[in-house]
Design an enzyme around this catalytic site. Structure first.
Site, PDB file in Angstrom:
ATOM      1  N   ARG A  32      -0.068  -0.769   9.611  1.00  0.00           N
ATOM      2  CA  ARG A  32      -1.516  -0.508   9.605  1.00  0.00           C
ATOM      3  C   ARG A  32      -1.851   0.951   9.891  1.00  0.00           C
ATOM      4  O   ARG A  32      -2.886   1.459   9.459  1.00  0.00           O
ATOM      5  CB  ARG A  32      -2.213  -1.362  10.668  1.00  0.00           C
ATOM      6  CG  ARG A  32      -2.347  -2.835  10.312  1.00  0.00           C
ATOM      7  CD  ARG A  32      -3.213  -3.518  11.361  1.00  0.00           C
ATOM      8  NE  ARG A  32      -3.336  -4.942  11.138  1.00  0.00           N
ATOM      9  CZ  ARG A  32      -4.484  -5.603  11.145  1.00  0.00           C
ATOM     10  NH1 ARG A  32      -5.610  -4.961  11.375  1.00  0.00           N
ATOM     11  NH2 ARG A  32      -4.515  -6.904  10.959  1.00  0.00           N
TER      12      ARG A  32
ATOM     13  N   ALA B 176      -1.860   2.617  -3.059  1.00  0.00           N
ATOM     14  CA  ALA B 176      -2.896   3.600  -2.729  1.00  0.00           C
ATOM     15  C   ALA B 176      -3.494   4.182  -4.000  1.00  0.00           C
ATOM     16  O   ALA B 176      -4.702   4.454  -4.075  1.00  0.00           O
ATOM     17  CB  ALA B 176      -2.300   4.708  -1.859  1.00  0.00           C
TER      18      ALA B 176
ATOM     19  N   LEU C 237       0.829  -1.204   0.000  1.00  0.00           N
ATOM     20  CA  LEU C 237       0.000   0.000   0.000  1.00  0.00           C
ATOM     21  C   LEU C 237       0.865   1.256   0.000  1.00  0.00           C
ATOM     22  O   LEU C 237       0.603   2.220   0.708  1.00  0.00           O
ATOM     23  CB  LEU C 237      -0.939  -0.004   1.215  1.00  0.00           C
ATOM     24  CG  LEU C 237      -2.039  -1.071   1.179  1.00  0.00           C
ATOM     25  CD1 LEU C 237      -2.765  -1.132   2.514  1.00  0.00           C
ATOM     26  CD2 LEU C 237      -3.025  -0.792   0.045  1.00  0.00           C
ATOM     27  N   GLY C 238       1.914   1.211  -0.801  1.00  0.00           N
ATOM     28  CA  GLY C 238       2.720   2.403  -1.002  1.00  0.00           C
ATOM     29  C   GLY C 238       2.036   3.344  -1.975  1.00  0.00           C
ATOM     30  O   GLY C 238       0.811   3.336  -2.133  1.00  0.00           O
TER      31      GLY C 238
ATOM     32  N   LYS D 247      13.783  -4.411 -17.278  1.00  0.00           N
ATOM     33  CA  LYS D 247      12.707  -4.114 -18.229  1.00  0.00           C
ATOM     34  C   LYS D 247      13.081  -4.567 -19.637  1.00  0.00           C
ATOM     35  O   LYS D 247      12.237  -5.090 -20.379  1.00  0.00           O
ATOM     36  CB  LYS D 247      12.411  -2.610 -18.216  1.00  0.00           C
ATOM     37  CG  LYS D 247      11.904  -2.107 -16.863  1.00  0.00           C
ATOM     38  CD  LYS D 247      11.875  -0.587 -16.826  1.00  0.00           C
ATOM     39  CE  LYS D 247      11.476  -0.065 -15.459  1.00  0.00           C
ATOM     40  NZ  LYS D 247      11.556   1.404 -15.363  1.00  0.00           N
TER      41      LYS D 247
ATOM     42  N   ALA E 106     -15.094  -3.210 -18.097  1.00  0.00           N
ATOM     43  CA  ALA E 106     -14.762  -4.582 -17.683  1.00  0.00           C
ATOM     44  C   ALA E 106     -15.934  -5.536 -17.864  1.00  0.00           C
ATOM     45  O   ALA E 106     -15.740  -6.753 -17.926  1.00  0.00           O
ATOM     46  CB  ALA E 106     -14.321  -4.579 -16.221  1.00  0.00           C
TER      47      ALA E 106
END
Length: 435
Positions: free
Chosen positions: A48, A17, A12-13, A207, A34
């Site tokens: 948390r 986010a 959740l970096g 990459k 979708a």
């Protein structure tokens, strides 16, 4: 499977986010495209209590990301942890083993373990998606895997690291040296506190290995990517390149022919009229050459919350539609093992910067080494210093541009000059892009 695509999010970096924000902001549009809703139902992260700017109270929380794969209310896991191994790889293996699709932005893991994961996804008949792993928000993976699927791709190359491109274009604009621009990039958040993976070319090499496999139908081979970065590029190189009609860029290049594969990431001189010369700041750009479609050019933001989250959600939309397909455009068993092409077997032009003592005989020693190695000199420029004298301790730069020839000859010339008393530092070699 329920009508809703139920997603678990690991990490959740900034990007994690961003995925939640994007799904919230474009919820109705995403559902229409979708064909069904996409909902995050569970998350995992190390802290948390950290405020991430999104409401996490609506999601189930797992302290151990591996537990996300085992949840019965999860159809798909999106991994945004990072790292080639560790918890990210364990989560990928567990998710695919559980018969669930897997989305990742993790270029290091795909470069090192992509074949294993592709095989696992095929056996489980689920999707392995990694659009966000290469060039952020640019849809180059989908473009090559789907849009150019009918073409034989003979080369793929480009600017694959936004940090390096930002540094080089700032050096170009301000006339500053590498160290000063790097420090400023770190202060502004464009470069990591430890920028090694970026400035030494490793990130771009990850990459490039992925793009090569996808483009040529060859097995991933990160270990044979010849990799160097931009640490030794100085302001003088930028100025000399400009005077010669070039710009300096960190370019990843991959070519395939006759069952052989060449892969290299290095700082090189790009002709001023080439599209890559106009890619500025933190942007990325990739060029692919197809035998029927011709030149394809992809450009856009290669990193950041919005672009990377956009690529992750695009993969989730594909999964919601039931669009799976093999991870590398063909079943993993059909990927060929290509023999690595040595750089010395290629032909091209080179830029060489020698830092030398301003004394008589220096020029003769360097040109003799070039002659003996069969290197043909196109131009030679000496900067700094006055009339050389026997007792001079001045240090000057000698710039040589070669005619086209075998790269092994340039390497041989530099080997002949190793330990030469004329040299006051290690020579700088940059190849000239001719694609």
């Amino acid at each position: 499977m329920t009508d809703v695509l139920r997603v678990a999010l690991a990490g959740l970096g900034t990007v994690g986010a961003g995925v939640i924000k994007l799904l919230d902001a474009n919820r109705e549009l995403i559902e229409r495209r979708a064909g069904r809703p996409i909902e995050v139902v569970a998350v995992s992260a190390r802290d948390r209590s950290r405020d991430r700017g999104v409401d996490l109270s609506r999601f189930a929380w797992e302290d151990d990301p591996a537990d996300l794969a085992a949840r019965e209310d999860v159809d798909c896991v999106a991994e945004l942890i990072g790292g080639a191994d560790g918890s990210a790889l364990a989560l990928a293996r567990d998710t695919l083993a559980a018969g669930k699709s897997f989305v990742t932005a993790n270029k290091a893991m795909i470069a090192h373990h992509g074949l294993e994961l592709a095989e696992a996804a095929e056996k489980a008949k689920v999707a392995l998606k990694y659009e966000a792993a290469v060039a952020g928000g640019i849809p180059v993976i989908k473009g090559l895997r789907e849009g150019a699927a009918a073409n034989e791709i003979t080369s793929v190359y480009g600017i694959l690291n936004g940090t390096c491109n930002y540094i080089l274009t700032e050096m170009e604009a301000k006339g500053s040296d590498f160290a000063d621009v790097l420090a400023e990039a770190q202060r502004l958040g464009y470069a990591e506190a430890d920028p090694t993976f970026d400035i030494d070319g490793i990130d771009a090499a990850h990459k490039l290995a992925i793009l090569a496999s996808l483009s040529f139908g060859t097995a991933l081979d990160f270990d044979t990517v010849a990799t160097s970065g931009i640490r030794r590029v100085i302001a003088e190189d930028i100025l000399e390149a400009r005077a010669l009609g070039f710009k300096v860029r960190l370019v990843g290049t991959a070519e395939a022919a006759g069952g052989k594969l060449f892969q290299r990431v290095h700082a090189c001189l790009v002709p001023r009229d080439h599209p890559l010369a106009h890619v500025a700041g933190s942007l990325n750009a990739i060029v692919a050459q197809g035998n029927f479609v011709g030149r394809l050019f992809f450009e856009g933001a290669g990193a950041g919350e919005g672009p990377t989250a956009s690529a992750v959600v695009a993969d989730l939309i594909d999964i919601a539609r039931g669009e799976y397909g093999p991870a590398f455009a063909m079943p993993h068993a059909r990927l060929t093992q290509a023999e690595a092409i040595e750089a010395g077997d290629r032909r091209g032009r080179a830029y060489l910067r020698f830092t030398v003592h301003d004394r008589p005989g220096v020029l003769a020693e360097i040109t003799a080494a070039m002659r003996d190695a069969n290197v043909s000199i196109e131009s030679m420029i000496q900067r700094g210093g006055a009339e050389p004298s026997e007792d001079s301790d001045d240090v000057v730069s000698l710039i040589i541009v070669t005619h086209e020839g075998p790269e092994r000859c340039v390497i041989d010339a530099l080997e002949r000059l190793k330990g030469a008393q004329s040299l006051a530092g290690e020579p700088m070699l940059m190849h000239i892009l001719d694609l």
